[in-house]
Design a protein around this motif. Structure first.
Motif, PDB file in Angstrom:
ATOM      1  N   THR A  87       0.787  -1.277   0.110  1.00 51.51           N
ATOM      2  CA  THR A  87      -0.015  -0.104  -0.141  1.00 51.51           C
ATOM      3  C   THR A  87       0.977   1.230   0.104  1.00 51.51           C
ATOM      4  N   VAL A  88       1.971   1.274   0.762  1.00 51.46           N
ATOM      5  CA  VAL A  88       2.703   2.637   1.026  1.00 51.46           C
ATOM      6  C   VAL A  88       3.641   2.639   0.031  1.00 51.46           C
ATOM      7  N   LYS A  89       4.355   1.693  -0.722  1.00 50.62           N
ATOM      8  CA  LYS A  89       5.459   1.800  -1.460  1.00 50.62           C
ATOM      9  C   LYS A  89       5.036   2.795  -2.668  1.00 50.62           C
ATOM     10  N   PRO A  90       3.880   2.357  -3.314  1.00 52.85           N
ATOM     11  CA  PRO A  90       3.556   3.113  -4.671  1.00 52.85           C
ATOM     12  C   PRO A  90       3.385   4.793  -4.121  1.00 52.85           C
ATOM     13  N   LYS A  91       3.224   5.247  -2.991  1.00 55.59           N
ATOM     14  CA  LYS A  91       2.997   6.340  -2.486  1.00 55.59           C
ATOM     15  C   LYS A  91       4.377   7.034  -2.010  1.00 55.59           C
ATOM     16  N   GLY A  92       5.291   6.441  -2.346  1.00 55.95           N
ATOM     17  CA  GLY A  92       6.607   6.894  -1.919  1.00 55.95           C
ATOM     18  C   GLY A  92       7.064   6.378  -0.349  1.00 55.95           C
ATOM     19  N   GLY A  93       6.398   5.626   0.124  1.00 55.82           N
ATOM     20  CA  GLY A  93       6.669   5.080   1.675  1.00 55.82           C
ATOM     21  C   GLY A  93       7.217   3.847   1.535  1.00 55.82           C
ATOM     22  N   ASP A  94       7.576   3.555   2.924  1.00 58.95           N
ATOM     23  CA  ASP A  94       8.157   2.135   3.151  1.00 58.95           C
ATOM     24  C   ASP A  94       7.957   1.574   4.594  1.00 58.95           C
ATOM     25  N   VAL A  95       7.996   0.459   4.904  1.00 56.86           N
ATOM     26  CA  VAL A  95       7.785  -0.123   6.215  1.00 56.86           C
ATOM     27  C   VAL A  95       9.077  -0.490   6.758  1.00 56.86           C
ATOM     28  N   VAL A  96       9.271  -0.168   7.892  1.00 56.17           N
ATOM     29  CA  VAL A  96      10.578  -0.737   9.018  1.00 56.17           C
ATOM     30  C   VAL A  96       9.960  -1.474   9.969  1.00 56.17           C
ATOM     31  N   LEU A  97      10.615  -2.406  10.441  1.00 57.10           N
ATOM     32  CA  LEU A  97      10.221  -3.437  11.469  1.00 57.10           C
ATOM     33  C   LEU A  97      11.453  -3.167  12.459  1.00 57.10           C
ATOM     34  N   LEU A  98      11.164  -2.749  13.662  1.00 55.71           N
ATOM     35  CA  LEU A  98      12.122  -2.217  14.572  1.00 55.71           C
ATOM     36  C   LEU A  98      12.097  -3.305  15.880  1.00 55.71           C
ATOM     37  N   GLU A  99      13.227  -3.749  16.461  1.00 55.09           N
ATOM     38  CA  GLU A  99      13.313  -4.422  17.595  1.00 55.09           C
ATOM     39  C   GLU A  99      12.817  -5.811  17.560  1.00 55.09           C
ATOM     40  N   ILE A 100      12.633  -6.279  16.563  1.00 54.01           N
ATOM     41  CA  ILE A 100      11.963  -7.655  16.129  1.00 54.01           C
ATOM     42  C   ILE A 100      12.540  -8.873  17.024  1.00 54.01           C
ATOM     43  N   GLN A 101      11.494  -9.344  17.979  1.00 56.92           N
ATOM     44  CA  GLN A 101      11.928 -10.420  18.404  1.00 56.92           C
ATOM     45  C   GLN A 101      12.251 -11.562  17.986  1.00 56.92           C
ATOM     46  N   PRO A 102      13.404 -12.372  18.228  1.00 57.62           N
ATOM     47  CA  PRO A 102      13.994 -13.468  17.459  1.00 57.62           C
ATOM     48  C   PRO A 102      13.003 -14.536  17.038  1.00 57.62           C
ATOM     49  N   LYS A 103      11.920 -14.756  18.034  1.00 54.01           N
ATOM     50  CA  LYS A 103      10.768 -15.879  17.575  1.00 54.01           C
ATOM     51  C   LYS A 103       9.911 -15.351  16.448  1.00 54.01           C
ATOM     52  N   VAL A 104       9.814 -14.016  16.631  1.00 50.16           N
ATOM     53  CA  VAL A 104       8.875 -13.382  15.635  1.00 50.16           C
ATOM     54  C   VAL A 104       9.736 -13.398  14.104  1.00 50.16           C
ATOM     55  N   TYR A 105      10.932 -13.016  14.163  1.00 51.90           N
ATOM     56  CA  TYR A 105      11.813 -13.021  13.238  1.00 51.90           C
ATOM     57  C   TYR A 105      11.806 -14.307  12.298  1.00 51.90           C
ATOM     58  N   GLU A 106      11.857 -15.276  13.256  1.00 50.51           N
ATOM     59  CA  GLU A 106      12.039 -16.709  12.732  1.00 50.51           C
ATOM     60  C   GLU A 106      10.835 -16.813  11.995  1.00 50.51           C
ATOM     61  N   VAL A 107       9.428 -16.617  12.133  1.00 51.86           N
ATOM     62  CA  VAL A 107       8.583 -16.617  11.287  1.00 51.86           C
ATOM     63  C   VAL A 107       8.685 -16.011   9.903  1.00 51.86           C
ATOM     64  N   PHE A 108       9.277 -14.717  10.079  1.00 46.19           N
ATOM     65  CA  PHE A 108       9.367 -13.982   8.863  1.00 46.19           C
ATOM     66  C   PHE A 108      10.093 -14.694   7.787  1.00 46.19           C
ATOM     67  N   GLN A 109      11.451 -15.303   8.418  1.00 40.68           N
ATOM     68  CA  GLN A 109      12.373 -15.878   7.542  1.00 40.68           C
ATOM     69  C   GLN A 109      11.926 -17.477   7.081  1.00 40.68           C
ATOM     70  N   LEU A 110      11.057 -18.109   7.826  1.00 39.90           N
ATOM     71  CA  LEU A 110      10.577 -19.283   7.392  1.00 39.90           C
ATOM     72  C   LEU A 110       9.698 -19.248   6.361  1.00 39.90           C
ATOM     73  N   LEU A 111       9.165 -17.766   6.380  1.00 47.38           N
ATOM     74  CA  LEU A 111       7.919 -17.869   5.205  1.00 47.38           C
ATOM     75  C   LEU A 111       8.485 -17.146   3.988  1.00 47.38           C
ATOM     76  N   GLY A 112       9.982 -16.720   4.242  1.00 46.34           N
ATOM     77  CA  GLY A 112      10.634 -16.056   3.131  1.00 46.34           C
ATOM     78  C   GLY A 112      10.441 -14.433   2.903  1.00 46.34           C
ATOM     79  N   PHE A 113       9.640 -13.987   4.141  1.00 43.75           N
ATOM     80  CA  PHE A 113       9.545 -12.425   3.852  1.00 43.75           C
ATOM     81  C   PHE A 113      10.601 -11.535   4.540  1.00 43.75           C
ATOM     82  N   SER A 114      11.612 -12.216   5.315  1.00 40.87           N
ATOM     83  CA  SER A 114      12.440 -11.340   5.946  1.00 40.87           C
ATOM     84  C   SER A 114      13.232 -10.475   4.977  1.00 40.87           C
TER      85      SER A 114
END
Length: 183
Positions: A87-114
């Motif tokens: 939604t925000v990329k075409p509007k010149g924006g972006d998303v930053v994830l901050l202080e992400i917990q290791p177990k939450v980051y693992e889900v991002f990695q497992l699904l290939g989204f990191s």
């Protein structure tokens, strides 16, 4: 400052499983930090999406999600983050994830989204990212020559993404900044 002062009506809907606190970043145009506390799963993801959509509709396109107190994200929740990015990329924006917990980051990695998200360690790093992202010339990063972190074979990446080392067959990911991860 409360959420309604930043975005009128933001706190009209609440969910005990996920609390969201907003903080406007005055030094960056259209930038807001969303402090997430709790978890995001199939049951509360529509609440999460509605709240963030309200933020984007209010003109904020540079979103920093502080995930320090976010203790779980399901695949549905990750889908929500991906939708915000689209939604925000075409509007010149972006998303930053901050202080992400290791177990939450693992889900991002497992699904290939990191590799799709800008993940930072501090708010200062996030602010710096948005200060420089408008002026960075991405083409300087690619093509990039680097050594496989497993077998040290010299490899060349022409763009960000996932690929397999030609020597040891390890799956690698390279982000837009040219950083290489096991992936």
């Amino acid at each position: 400052m409360n959420n309604n002062a930043i975005i009128p009506g933001f706190d009209e809907e609440k969910d005990d499983s996920l609390k969201i606190r907003l903080e406007k970043i005055s030094e960056i145009e259209n930038c807001v930090v969303l402090y997430l506390n709790g978890y995001i799963d199939t049951y509360n993801s529509s609440f999460f999406q509605k709240r963030v959509s309200k933020v984007v509709e209010s003109g904020y396109t540079r979103l920093v999600f502080n995930c320090g107190a976010l203790n779980y994200v399901s695949s549905t929740g990750i889908g929500s983050f991906t939708a915000f990015l689209k939604t925000v990329k075409p509007k010149g924006g972006d998303v930053v994830l901050l202080e992400i917990q290791p177990k939450v980051y693992e889900v991002f990695q497992l699904l290939g989204f990191s590799q799709f998200f800008n993940i930072k360690d501090s708010l200062a790093d996030s602010i710096q990212f948005f200060k420089t992202s408008g002026t960075e010339v991405k083409s300087e990063v690619f093509p990039k020559i680097f050594a496989c972190p497993i077998c040290s074979k010299k490899l060349k990446a022409t763009k960000a993404g996932r690929f397999r080392c030609s020597e040891c067959k390890t799956i690698l990911a390279i982000d837009n900044n040219g950083q290489v991860f096991l992936g």
